[in-house]
Design a protein around this motif. Structure first.
Motif, PDB file in Angstrom:
ATOM      1  N   LEU A  98       0.821  -1.208   0.000  1.00 25.23           N
ATOM      2  CA  LEU A  98       0.000   0.000   0.000  1.00 25.23           C
ATOM      3  C   LEU A  98       0.856   1.260   0.000  1.00 25.23           C
ATOM      4  N   LEU A  99       1.839   1.319   0.899  1.00 20.72           N
ATOM      5  CA  LEU A  99       2.668   2.519   0.986  1.00 20.72           C
ATOM      6  C   LEU A  99       3.517   2.713  -0.267  1.00 20.72           C
ATOM      7  N   ARG A 100       4.022   1.632  -0.839  1.00 20.32           N
ATOM      8  CA  ARG A 100       4.798   1.758  -2.072  1.00 20.32           C
ATOM      9  C   ARG A 100       3.947   2.291  -3.218  1.00 20.32           C
ATOM     10  N   SER A 101       2.654   2.017  -3.187  1.00 17.88           N
ATOM     11  CA  SER A 101       1.777   2.411  -4.288  1.00 17.88           C
ATOM     12  C   SER A 101       1.343   3.870  -4.230  1.00 17.88           C
ATOM     13  N   MET A 102       1.526   4.519  -3.109  1.00 16.13           N
ATOM     14  CA  MET A 102       0.975   5.865  -2.919  1.00 16.13           C
ATOM     15  C   MET A 102       1.413   6.883  -3.981  1.00 16.13           C
ATOM     16  N   PRO A 103       2.703   7.018  -4.284  1.00 17.44           N
ATOM     17  CA  PRO A 103       3.096   8.005  -5.296  1.00 17.44           C
ATOM     18  C   PRO A 103       2.431   7.781  -6.651  1.00 17.44           C
ATOM     19  N   ASP A 104       2.184   6.531  -7.006  1.00 12.55           N
ATOM     20  CA  ASP A 104       1.528   6.238  -8.279  1.00 12.55           C
ATOM     21  C   ASP A 104       0.079   6.702  -8.295  1.00 12.55           C
ATOM     22  N   HIS A 105      -0.486   6.942  -7.116  1.00  9.20           N
ATOM     23  CA  HIS A 105      -1.876   7.405  -7.005  1.00  9.20           C
ATOM     24  C   HIS A 105      -1.951   8.877  -6.619  1.00  9.20           C
ATOM     25  N   GLY A 106      -0.831   9.586  -6.746  1.00 11.83           N
ATOM     26  CA  GLY A 106      -0.847  11.018  -6.481  1.00 11.83           C
ATOM     27  C   GLY A 106      -0.656  11.411  -5.036  1.00 11.83           C
ATOM     28  N   ILE A 107      -0.413  10.427  -4.153  1.00 11.23           N
ATOM     29  CA  ILE A 107      -0.166  10.726  -2.744  1.00 11.23           C
ATOM     30  C   ILE A 107       1.335  10.925  -2.575  1.00 11.23           C
ATOM     31  N   GLY A 108       1.756  12.183  -2.513  1.00 15.25           N
ATOM     32  CA  GLY A 108       3.184  12.468  -2.522  1.00 15.25           C
ATOM     33  C   GLY A 108       3.819  12.548  -1.163  1.00 15.25           C
ATOM     34  N   LEU A 109       3.036  12.859  -0.120  1.00 15.75           N
ATOM     35  CA  LEU A 109       3.566  12.982   1.232  1.00 15.75           C
ATOM     36  C   LEU A 109       2.562  12.445   2.232  1.00 15.75           C
ATOM     37  N   ILE A 110       3.081  11.797   3.285  1.00 15.16           N
ATOM     38  CA  ILE A 110       2.256  11.268   4.365  1.00 15.16           C
ATOM     39  C   ILE A 110       2.933  11.588   5.688  1.00 15.16           C
ATOM     40  N   MET A 111       2.160  12.127   6.633  1.00 13.54           N
ATOM     41  CA  MET A 111       2.653  12.335   7.993  1.00 13.54           C
ATOM     42  C   MET A 111       2.040  11.262   8.884  1.00 13.54           C
TER      43      MET A 111
END
Length: 255
Positions: free
Chosen positions: A21-34
Motif C-alpha cells: 500500500l505505501l509503495r503504491s501511494m506516489p503512483d496514485h498522487g499521494i506524494g507525502l504522508i505524515m
C-alpha cells in the motif's frame, strides 16, 4: 500531489498489506504522508517506515488516551527520537474527554509538558481535541503554542473557534473523512471559516473513512473524497485545494 497530514500506518489493520500500500501511494498522487504517534511503543516502527519510504514522515508524542502511567523520563525519550531527520512534529497530543474524564488532570499536565517540549525543539504540534475544546485552547495558550505552531487534527470545533485557533494560536486546521458525512453540518461550516493558508487535509487512517467508503478501512487513497467535498464547500477546483493544502502542509512541517 496530495499531502495526507495525519495517518496511522503502523496500525495492525495494515499488517497484511502495509508495504504494498505505501509503495503504491506516489503512483496514485499521494506524494507525502505524515504518520502520527500515540505512544512510545509505536515510535521504532514509525521511524522504520520513515526510513523505508521516501514520502513518509513522522511525529512522536503521547496521545491523551495513553497519558496515564507514562514513564517519568518520557520527555527525554521523545527528545531523542525527535532528533531523527524525518520526525517533523510532536504529536499526536491533546485532550480526550469522550471516553473518560477521570484522567483529566494527567492529560492536561502531559499536554502542557509536550507543548513546552515542542517549543524547546522548535517543532510544531499535532493536536487531538475531543470534547475538550475549552481546556485545549486554554492550555495551548498558557504554554505559548503560537511560538512553535501546529495543527488541530480532525477538527471538531465550531466555525467561531476557527478564529481563535488560526489567529490567536497561529495554528492550522485539518479536515478528513468526517466532513463528507451526512450530518457534517458543523465541520462543513468550520471548513468555510478557515483561511486558505491554514487549511490541511488528512485521513486519520485506518479510521474515519469518507463517504462512500464509510465503515471500511481508511487510507490515503480515499483523500480525493475529502478534496471533492472541500472543493464543493469553498467553490474552488479540486486541483487548487490539492495545491493549497500541499503547500500548507510543507510549510507547517518544514518539508
Amino acid at each position: 500531489m496530495i499531502f495526507d497530514t495525519h495517518a496511522h500506518y503502523n496500525d495492525k489493520q495494515f499488517d497484511n498489506d502495509r508495504d504494498e500500500l505505501l509503495r503504491s501511494m506516489p503512483d496514485h498522487g499521494i506524494g507525502l504522508i505524515m504518520n502520527a504517534c500515540s505512544n512510545l511503543g509505536e515510535i521504532p516502527q514509525i521511524i522504520e517506515m520513515c526510513e523505508k519510504y521516501p514520502h513518509v514522515y513522522g511525529a512522536v508524542g503521547i496521545h491523551p488516551e495513553d497519558a496515564e502511567g507514562i514513564t517519568d523520563n518520557y520527555l527525554d525519550i521523545l527528545t531523542r527520537y525527535a532528533a531523527h531527520p524525518k520526525i517533523k512534529a510532536i504529536g499526536e497530543i491533546g485532550l480526550d474527554y469522550y471516553w473518560t474524564t477521570e484522567t483529566k488532570a494527567i492529560q492536561q499536565r502531559i499536554l502542557g509538558e509536550q507543548v513546552d517540549l515542542a517549543r524547546k525543539l522548535h517543532m510544531p504540534v499535532i493536536i487531538h481535541d475531543r470534547e475538550a475544546h475549552a481546556d485545549t485552547i486554554r492550555i495551548l495558550s498558557e504554554h505559548r503554542v503560537s511560538e512553535c505552531g501546529g495543527v488541530f487534527h480532525c477538527y471538531s470545533g465550531s466555525a467561531e473557534m476557527v478564529r481563535t485557533v488560526t489567529e490567536e494560536l497561529g495554528m492550522y486546521v485539518a479536515f478528513g473523512g468526517a466532513i463528507t458525512f451526512k450530518n457534517a453540518k458543523k465541520p462543513c461550516e468550520a471548513a468555510k471559516a478557515v483561511p486558505l493558508d491554514r487549511l490541511l487535509i488528512e485521513t486519520d487512517c485506518p479510521y474515519m473513512a469518507p463517504v462512500p467508503y464509510r465503515g471500511k478501512r481508511n487510507s490515503s487513497l480515499y483523500l480525493g473524497e475529502v478534496i471533492g467535498k472541500l472543493s464543493e464547500l469553498l467553490l474552488m477546483p479540486p486541483d487548487e485545494i490539492e495545491r493549497i493544502t500541499l503547500e500548507n502542509g510543507r510549510r507547517l512541517f518544514g518539508i
